[in-house]
Motif scaffolding. Structure first.
Motif, PDB file in Angstrom:
ATOM      1  N   VAL A  21       0.771  -1.220   0.000  1.00 14.55           N
ATOM      2  CA  VAL A  21       0.000   0.000   0.000  1.00 14.55           C
ATOM      3  C   VAL A  21       0.814   1.288   0.000  1.00 14.55           C
ATOM      4  CG1 VAL A  21      -2.031   1.044   0.994  1.00 14.55           C
ATOM      5  CG2 VAL A  21      -1.405  -1.261   1.613  1.00 14.55           C
ATOM      6  N   LEU A  22       0.564   2.218  -0.878  1.00 13.97           N
ATOM      7  CA  LEU A  22       1.125   3.572  -0.921  1.00 13.97           C
ATOM      8  C   LEU A  22      -0.002   4.547  -1.255  1.00 13.97           C
ATOM      9  CD1 LEU A  22       3.629   2.106  -3.142  1.00 13.97           C
ATOM     10  CD2 LEU A  22       4.528   4.176  -2.197  1.00 13.97           C
ATOM     11  N   LEU A  23       0.093   5.824  -0.774  1.00 13.52           N
ATOM     12  CA  LEU A  23      -0.854   6.826  -1.235  1.00 13.52           C
ATOM     13  C   LEU A  23      -0.381   8.244  -1.043  1.00 13.52           C
ATOM     14  CD1 LEU A  23      -3.773   6.796   1.277  1.00 13.52           C
ATOM     15  CD2 LEU A  23      -2.858   4.675   0.475  1.00 13.52           C
ATOM     16  N   ILE A 218       2.871  -7.591   2.122  1.00 17.47           N
ATOM     17  CA  ILE A 218       1.681  -8.146   1.476  1.00 17.47           C
ATOM     18  C   ILE A 218       0.870  -7.083   0.726  1.00 17.47           C
ATOM     19  CG2 ILE A 218       1.435 -10.073   3.092  1.00 17.47           C
ATOM     20  CD1 ILE A 218      -0.855  -8.363   4.407  1.00 17.47           C
ATOM     21  N   LEU A 219       1.073  -5.785   1.053  1.00 16.96           N
ATOM     22  CA  LEU A 219       0.197  -4.778   0.472  1.00 16.96           C
ATOM     23  C   LEU A 219       0.867  -3.404   0.409  1.00 16.96           C
ATOM     24  CD1 LEU A 219      -2.801  -4.255  -0.456  1.00 16.96           C
ATOM     25  CD2 LEU A 219      -3.259  -3.604   1.894  1.00 16.96           C
ATOM     26  N   PHE A 367       0.624  -5.725  10.140  1.00 19.81           N
ATOM     27  CA  PHE A 367       0.943  -4.455  10.785  1.00 19.81           C
ATOM     28  C   PHE A 367       1.541  -3.510   9.743  1.00 19.81           C
ATOM     29  CE2 PHE A 367       4.786  -6.890  10.792  1.00 19.81           C
ATOM     30  CZ  PHE A 367       5.838  -5.980  10.692  1.00 19.81           C
ATOM     31  N   ILE A 368       1.568  -2.221  10.071  1.00 17.40           N
ATOM     32  CA  ILE A 368       2.196  -1.248   9.177  1.00 17.40           C
ATOM     33  C   ILE A 368       3.698  -1.270   9.439  1.00 17.40           C
ATOM     34  CG2 ILE A 368       2.402   1.187   8.549  1.00 17.40           C
ATOM     35  CD1 ILE A 368      -0.486   1.568   9.405  1.00 17.40           C
ATOM     36  N   SER A 369       4.466  -1.627   8.434  1.00 20.24           N
ATOM     37  CA  SER A 369       5.922  -1.704   8.612  1.00 20.24           C
ATOM     38  C   SER A 369       6.600  -0.387   8.272  1.00 20.24           C
ATOM     39  CB  SER A 369       6.502  -2.816   7.736  1.00 20.24           C
ATOM     40  OG  SER A 369       6.220  -2.580   6.368  1.00 20.24           O
ATOM     41  N   GLY A 370       5.973   0.442   7.466  1.00 23.71           N
ATOM     42  CA  GLY A 370       6.603   1.711   7.122  1.00 23.71           C
ATOM     43  C   GLY A 370       5.650   2.648   6.412  1.00 23.71           C
ATOM     44  N   VAL A 371       5.754   3.928   6.731  1.00 23.26           N
ATOM     45  CA  VAL A 371       5.022   4.976   6.020  1.00 23.26           C
ATOM     46  C   VAL A 371       6.066   5.932   5.459  1.00 23.26           C
ATOM     47  CG1 VAL A 371       3.340   6.852   6.160  1.00 23.26           C
ATOM     48  CG2 VAL A 371       3.028   4.781   7.545  1.00 23.26           C
ATOM     49  N   LYS A 372       6.195   5.942   4.154  1.00 22.98           N
ATOM     50  CA  LYS A 372       7.193   6.769   3.476  1.00 22.98           C
ATOM     51  C   LYS A 372       6.498   7.891   2.722  1.00 22.98           C
ATOM     52  CE  LYS A 372      10.622   4.666   1.387  1.00 22.98           C
ATOM     53  NZ  LYS A 372      11.412   3.937   0.353  1.00 22.98           N
ATOM     54  N   SER A 391       3.454   6.358   0.964  1.00 20.07           N
ATOM     55  CA  SER A 391       3.326   4.917   0.884  1.00 20.07           C
ATOM     56  C   SER A 391       3.141   4.317   2.263  1.00 20.07           C
ATOM     57  CB  SER A 391       4.557   4.285   0.216  1.00 20.07           C
ATOM     58  OG  SER A 391       5.598   4.138   1.140  1.00 20.07           O
ATOM     59  N   VAL A 392       2.114   3.499   2.382  1.00 22.30           N
ATOM     60  CA  VAL A 392       1.895   2.724   3.604  1.00 22.30           C
ATOM     61  C   VAL A 392       2.162   1.273   3.243  1.00 22.30           C
ATOM     62  CG1 VAL A 392       0.265   2.039   5.390  1.00 22.30           C
ATOM     63  CG2 VAL A 392       0.151   4.346   4.427  1.00 22.30           C
ATOM     64  N   GLU A 393       3.211   0.714   3.802  1.00 20.63           N
ATOM     65  CA  GLU A 393       3.565  -0.678   3.515  1.00 20.63           C
ATOM     66  C   GLU A 393       3.061  -1.557   4.645  1.00 20.63           C
ATOM     67  OE1 GLU A 393       7.456  -3.497   2.529  1.00 20.63           O
ATOM     68  OE2 GLU A 393       7.699  -1.344   2.870  1.00 20.63           O
ATOM     69  N   VAL A 394       2.308  -2.570   4.296  1.00 16.98           N
ATOM     70  CA  VAL A 394       1.747  -3.502   5.267  1.00 16.98           C
ATOM     71  C   VAL A 394       2.471  -4.837   5.153  1.00 16.98           C
ATOM     72  CG1 VAL A 394      -0.330  -4.744   6.001  1.00 16.98           C
ATOM     73  CG2 VAL A 394      -0.505  -2.366   5.213  1.00 16.98           C
TER      74      VAL A 394
END
Length: 436
Positions: A21-23, A218-219, A367-372, A391-394
């Motif tokens: 996931v990214l946004l 995963i996302l 869980f959220i591993s990183g927000v870039k 980017s939200v990396e799950v």
């Protein structure tokens, strides 16, 4: 050869594989979701400002609670970032970060959902109200004026062998207009596939958000925003000249400074001057805050929060005067894990506590591993161009006033923000300590 992306949506009730996931800014669409209907086609939407009363913008009723929440969130986030970026140039899109997290919020449950709601300042609003409000905000932002261009794009990239809840994926499409694709994360070209999308959506201003993909990822949910606005009154290039700009350290550098005389929204505060520089038909403006000599930018920012900001916005008066503003261009990036944890969202980053069961079809923990977060901005005589990606990396656990005049010479560190005056949404904000 790059592998083909496969669609994530199937028939109702079927497990749906996806993965990361990214946004970036504000994008959604207000359509109700059903747990047993297939996902609908992509759409496009936007809006939101003052307290509980809806704001009508471009024919859209906008829930004012969202705008108020986004303003509070933006200044809280900016304060946390300031703790790790003192004395440095900072330029962020709070709207982008808020949207990225709002999309992720749709997959949270229990303690994690409560913590994210508090951090995002969304307590008191239901999930449906939040999604619909973001949808209306998106609609409004995309209908600005011919001289202001805003493009909002969302995408969800999932590990193709992972099963996600159909209702979670449907909401990302229905409310956030996300392009949803399954991707082989084991393919070495997978990061390039995502980065190519980001580069295209930001008009080549941001070319990379994913460096590599972990085996546990995963996302990725990605939202990108692109902004380009022409000043309502452009600066004459002939009036730009090399002048002194004093850094926080006291050192002086020569830098191109633009200047013009005109009528602008202006505010003289206790220890600062501020001006609103409108784009196009004046719905969107850049607000520049210049602390008085002897008041450092960091000290000035300590007194800034959502309530103070709203008070200042109501006090600007159209005044004739001179403005001297540095031309500048910069790229900025930051990992927001620490800042968001400091805002009360820490549980979402803890593998053993985070609850994103509303996202996954199986009982697997995530869980959220990183927000870039990455941004780009260029301010020149013609206007402003800016872009942002979050980017939200799950991962899983394996009225005209003539009597006053002003002169404002922005020749030292300053704060600026690009604001949609109709909805109150702050699109970008930054501290410029040393213009480049």
């Amino acid at each position: 050869m790059r592998k083909r992306k496969s669609p994530l949506f199937g028939t109702a009730g079927r497990a749906i594989p996806v993965g990361l996931v990214l946004l970036a800014l504000i994008g959604c669409s207000s359509v109700g979701m059903s747990n047993d209907k297939p996902a609908s086609p992509l759409a496009s939407n936007n809006n939101g400002p003052s307290m509980n009363e809806p704001n009508k913008s471009a024919g859209v009723n906008v829930d004012g609670r969202l705008s108020a929440a986004n303003t509070r969130f933006g200044f809280k986030l900016y304060s946390e970032i300031g703790k790790q970026s003192a004395g440095k140039n900072v330029f962020v899109s709070p709207a982008s970060v808020a949207l990225a997290l709002a999309m992720t919020y749709n997959g949270s449950e229990g303690e994690t959902r409560q913590a994210m709601a508090r951090g995002l300042e969304l307590s008191g609003m239901t999930l449906e109200e939040i999604n619909r409000a973001y949808s209306d905000l998106h609609k409004s932002l995309l209908s600005l004026d011919p001289k202001v261009q805003i493009e909002v794009a969302n995408s969800l990239w999932g590990r193709k062998e992972v099963s996600f809840r159909a209702e979670f994926l449907q909401r990302t499409k229905e409310f956030y207009n996300a392009e949803v694709s399954a991707l082989d994360f084991n393919d070495p070209s997978a990061p390039s596939t995502i980065n190519d999308w980001v580069k295209k959506k930001t008009h080549d201003k941001i070319s990379k958000i994913v460096d590599q993909i972990s085996q546990d990822s995963i996302l990725f949910l990605i939202n990108a925003i692109y902004f380009k606005g022409k000043w309502a009154d452009e600066f004459e290039k002939a009036n730009t000249s090399e002048q002194d700009f004093t850094l926080a350290s006291g050192a002086v550098k020569k830098h191109p400074m633009m200047s013009r005389t005109g009528r602008y929204p202006y505010l003289k505060g206790k220890n600062f001057q501020a001006i609103g520089l409108p784009y196009g038909n004046k719905r969107v403006s850049m607000y520049v805050f210049l602390p008085e000599k002897g008041t450092g930018l960091e000290d000035f920012l300590k007194g800034m929060d959502g309530q103070t900001w709203d008070g200042w916005m109501s006090q600007f008066k159209e005044t004739k005067g001179d403005i001297v503003l540095p031309r500048f261009k910069l790229d900025y990036e930051i990992t927001l894990n620490d800042a968001l944890s400091g805002m009360g969202m820490g549980v979402a980053f803890e593998p053993d506590r985070a609850d994103f069961s509303g996202m996954l079809q199986t009982g697997q923990r995530a869980f959220i591993s990183g927000v870039k977060h990455k941004t780009f901005v260029e301010v020149n005589e013609e206007g402003t161009e800016a872009a942002a990606v979050t980017s939200v990396e799950v991962q899983t656990t394996s009225a005209r006033i003539e009597r006053d005049t002003f002169r404002m010479v922005v020749d030292r560190p300053f704060f600026c923000a690009i604001r949609d005056n109709q909805t109150g949404t702050i699109l970008f904000m930054g501290s410029i300590n040393e213009p480049m």
